[in-house]
Enzyme design. Structure first.
Site, PDB file in Angstrom:
ATOM      1  N   LYS A  87     -49.903  -8.997   3.685  1.00  0.00           N
ATOM      2  CA  LYS A  87     -50.737  -9.034   2.473  1.00  0.00           C
ATOM      3  C   LYS A  87     -51.392 -10.407   2.367  1.00  0.00           C
ATOM      4  CE  LYS A  87     -50.153  -7.378  -2.295  1.00  0.00           C
ATOM      5  NZ  LYS A  87     -49.126  -7.107  -3.319  1.00  0.00           N
TER       6      LYS A  87
HETATM    7  O1  G3P Z   1     -48.611  -6.340  -6.554  1.00  0.00           O
HETATM    8  C1  G3P Z   1     -49.802  -6.630  -7.176  1.00  0.00           C
HETATM    9  C2  G3P Z   1     -49.995  -6.049  -8.561  1.00  0.00           C
HETATM   10  O2  G3P Z   1     -49.597  -4.720  -8.582  1.00  0.00           O
HETATM   11  C3  G3P Z   1     -49.448  -6.868  -9.672  1.00  0.00           C
HETATM   12  O3  G3P Z   1     -49.425  -6.190 -10.893  1.00  0.00           O
HETATM   13  O4  G3P Z   1     -48.635  -6.004 -13.233  1.00  0.00           O
HETATM   14  O5  G3P Z   1     -48.538  -8.243 -12.067  1.00  0.00           O
HETATM   15  O6  G3P Z   1     -50.712  -7.247 -12.754  1.00  0.00           O
HETATM   16  P1  G3P Z   1     -49.320  -6.975 -12.307  1.00  0.00           P
END
Ligand code: G3P
Length: 217
Positions: A87
């Site tokens: 990633k």
């Molecule tokens: O893994 C990346 C993403 O899904 C993060 O989500 O909830 O931290 O905005 P969030």
């Protein structure tokens, strides 16, 4: 549509795996830190354990931000298991790193996508997945779902193989809307996946069936 779980929590990964609907896992440095994973050895071991639980694509994020460091780190992550997807953040050096891994046949997921232009660049560089962050756009009053639609149109126009991995999912409605638009993958916390199960008429109907079943015995 593929279902990934967005966590580094092993219990939640096992629970989703046991449901039988899991296709992969995504993590990020924040999710790893939340589980108290620190130090290179512990990080590599944690990814190895996740790969042993789930037979699917496992996104492991690089911590560095320069091309040289990202390819070194990504090569080490990719060596853990064939299912590791490196990633890479959406930055200039990240685009170069995506191309490097694409040439080597190592799968990549370009993260922190907030515009259609960023998704297009990542696809051009050979990313296997792009991760648009729906919830974080919604958080700033920008409709994240519009971005998924724009990327879908662009990728379909040019038949890019890059898959749209809708990330930063906050609710079951995000998952349903992604499915309607045609996102290839959603990555979600466990609770949003489990909330897809719920409907009050199902509960009411089942209570009635259980009550009537007792009358039959
Ligand atoms: O893994 C990346 C993403 O899904 C993060 O989500 O909830 O931290 O905005 P969030």
């Amino acid at each position: 549509m593929k279902f990934f779980i967005d966590t580094a929590n092993l219990e939640q990964i096992k629970e989703a795996q046991d449901l039988g609907i899991l296709d992969g896992v995504t993590t990020n440095p924040s999710l790893m830190a939340k589980e108290g994973i620190s130090g290179k050895e512990a990080v590599l071991n944690h990814y190895k354990t996740i790969c042993e639980i789930v037979d699917g694509d496992i996104s492991a994020e690089v911590l560095s931000t320069t091309y040289e460091e990202m390819i070194k780190e990504g090569d080490e992550l990719a060596a853990i298991h064939p299912n590791i997807v490196v990633k890479i953040p959406m930055i200039k050096d990240g685009i170069k790193a995506l191309k490097y891994f694409s040439n080597k046949g190592i799968k990549t997921n370009c993260t922190l996508i907030f515009s259609a232009g960023q998704a297009l660049l990542a696809a051009k560089a050979g990313a296997n997945y792009v991760s648009p962050f729906l919830g974080r756009l919604d958080d700033i009053s920008v409709d994240g779902m519009n971005l998924i639609e724009e990327i879908r149109i662009i990728f379909d126009n040019y038949m890019f193989d890059t898959e749209i991995l809708a990330a930063s999912i906050r609710s079951p409605m995000h998952i349903i809307n992604c499915a309607k638009i045609g996102a290839d993958v959603i990555t979600s916390p466990l609770d949003s996946i489990l909330n897809l199960l719920n409907h009050p008429l199902t509960d009411k109907g089942l209570a009635q069936f259980v009550a009537d079943a007792k009358k039959m015995s």
